[in-house]
Design a protein around this motif. Structure first.
Motif, short mmCIF file in Angstrom:
data_model
loop_
_atom_site.label_atom_id
_atom_site.label_comp_id
_atom_site.label_asym_id
_atom_site.label_seq_id
_atom_site.Cartn_x
_atom_site.Cartn_y
_atom_site.Cartn_z
N VAL A 117 0.84 -1.21 0.00
CA VAL A 117 0.00 0.00 0.00
C VAL A 117 0.87 1.25 0.00
O VAL A 117 0.61 2.21 -0.74
CB VAL A 117 -0.95 -0.01 1.22
CG1 VAL A 117 -1.67 1.33 1.35
CG2 VAL A 117 -1.96 -1.14 1.09
N VAL A 118 1.92 1.24 0.82
CA VAL A 118 2.85 2.39 0.85
C VAL A 118 3.50 2.58 -0.51
O VAL A 118 3.59 3.71 -1.01
CB VAL A 118 3.91 2.17 1.94
CG1 VAL A 118 5.01 3.23 1.84
CG2 VAL A 118 3.28 2.20 3.32
N ALA A 119 3.95 1.49 -1.13
CA ALA A 119 4.57 1.58 -2.45
C ALA A 119 3.60 2.14 -3.47
O ALA A 119 3.96 2.98 -4.31
CB ALA A 119 5.07 0.20 -2.89
N ARG A 120 2.35 1.69 -3.41
CA ARG A 120 1.33 2.17 -4.36
C ARG A 120 1.06 3.65 -4.18
O ARG A 120 0.93 4.39 -5.16
CB ARG A 120 0.04 1.36 -4.17
CG ARG A 120 -1.13 1.82 -5.03
CD ARG A 120 -0.83 1.60 -6.51
NE ARG A 120 -1.97 2.01 -7.31
CZ ARG A 120 -2.22 3.25 -7.69
NH1 ARG A 120 -1.39 4.21 -7.32
NH2 ARG A 120 -3.27 3.53 -8.43
N LEU A 121 1.00 4.13 -2.95
CA LEU A 121 0.73 5.55 -2.70
C LEU A 121 1.87 6.43 -3.20
O LEU A 121 1.64 7.46 -3.84
CB LEU A 121 0.51 5.78 -1.20
CG LEU A 121 -0.77 5.17 -0.61
CD1 LEU A 121 -0.80 5.36 0.90
CD2 LEU A 121 -2.00 5.78 -1.26
N PHE A 122 3.11 6.03 -2.92
CA PHE A 122 4.24 6.82 -3.38
C PHE A 122 4.36 6.77 -4.91
O PHE A 122 4.72 7.75 -5.55
CB PHE A 122 5.54 6.33 -2.73
CG PHE A 122 5.77 6.88 -1.36
CD1 PHE A 122 6.09 8.22 -1.18
CD2 PHE A 122 5.68 6.07 -0.24
CE1 PHE A 122 6.30 8.75 0.09
CE2 PHE A 122 5.88 6.58 1.03
CZ PHE A 122 6.19 7.91 1.20
N MET A 123 4.06 5.61 -5.49
CA MET A 123 4.10 5.49 -6.94
C MET A 123 3.06 6.40 -7.58
O MET A 123 3.33 7.06 -8.59
CB MET A 123 3.86 4.04 -7.35
CG MET A 123 3.87 3.80 -8.85
SD MET A 123 3.48 2.09 -9.28
CE MET A 123 4.87 1.23 -8.56
#
Length: 246
Positions: free
Chosen positions: A208-214
């Motif tokens: 989820v963190v990776a998706r938000l930053f992406m």
């Protein structure tokens, strides 16, 4: 069907990119291997050093894969790809790659250290590999340079190895669950389900963190179309670059 095709293309693209970095990949694998061999006199310590240290190899490969394709990601988004396509495509290649590395480490450590329950060791090392992928994705999506990303990987993995399993901070680190399994492989009885569930939940949070930053980095922003007469038209929007610049 088109979504699956996009994901497969992403997986193939990252596979080709990483195979060209075979020297870097070899060094990433050699580092945790040296940790294990240097600690091989103490079985429990050696298993933790090798198993958790392997996180640096898999997360490092993931980090390089993310950062080396930033410009390509922006063009793919403008071409119709979705951020989730890029994320799943990376998982599709990096997950199996991590499991292959984990299998090699598990066999080596089982032969040398003779843990009481080898299958628990295999499970723990496999979870390290799988957890390393979303960890590397989150770091690579949050930071834009390899040096800063590598320092974060070194700091987190090093802290995971340095602190004891009973330390308060250890429970908040990404590889606490797999470490419990790896250390439990040397015992006749140890918790299994708890560490597995903890690892899965932590891994989903990292995704989820990776998706938000992406999304923040490569999402397409749209600006009003400027009419030749000078009047902005909100109804006809033209895409900006994926990084948000004009």
């Amino acid at each position: 069907m088109k979504a699956l095709q996009r994901v497969l293309i992403m997986a193939e693209m990252h596979g080709r990119d990483l195979t060209r970095r075979h020297v870097a990949l070899g060094l990433l694998v050699a580092l945790p291997l040296s940790f294990y061999l240097a600690s091989s006199r103490d079985n429990t310590q050696a298993l933790s050093a090798g198993g958790i240290g392997m996180a640096f190899a898999v997360s490092g490969a993931t980090l390089f894969s993310v950062l080396s394709s930033q410009n390509v990601d922006q063009r793919l988004i403008l071409g119709g790809y979705r951020p989730v396509d890029l994320l799943i495509g990376r998982l599709l290649f990096l997950g199996p790659l991590g499991l292959v590395i984990a299998a090699g480490f598990s066999v080596l450590m089982s032969v040398i250290s003779h843990p009481a329950r080898p299958w628990v060791l295999v499970l723990g090392v496999a979870l390290v590999a799988l957890q390393s992928v979303p960890f590397g994705l989150a770091v690579g999506s949050a930071l834009s340079r390899e040096l800063e990303g590598t320092l974060v990987l070194i700091g987190v993995v090093g802290m995971q190895l340095a602190v004891g399993p009973d330390a308060a901070i250890a429970k908040f680190l990404p590889f606490y669950g797999p470490r419990r399994l790896i250390e439990g492989a040397s015992q006749q009885q140890a918790a299994i389900l708890g560490p597995v569930v903890q690892t899965v939940l932590y891994g989903l949070a990292l995704l989820v963190v990776a998706r938000l930053f992406m999304n923040r980095r490569i999402a397409v922003q749209r600006h009003p179309f400027i009419d030749p007469t000078g009047d902005p038209q909100d109804t006809n929007a033209s895409p900006a670059r994926a990084d948000g610049s004009n």
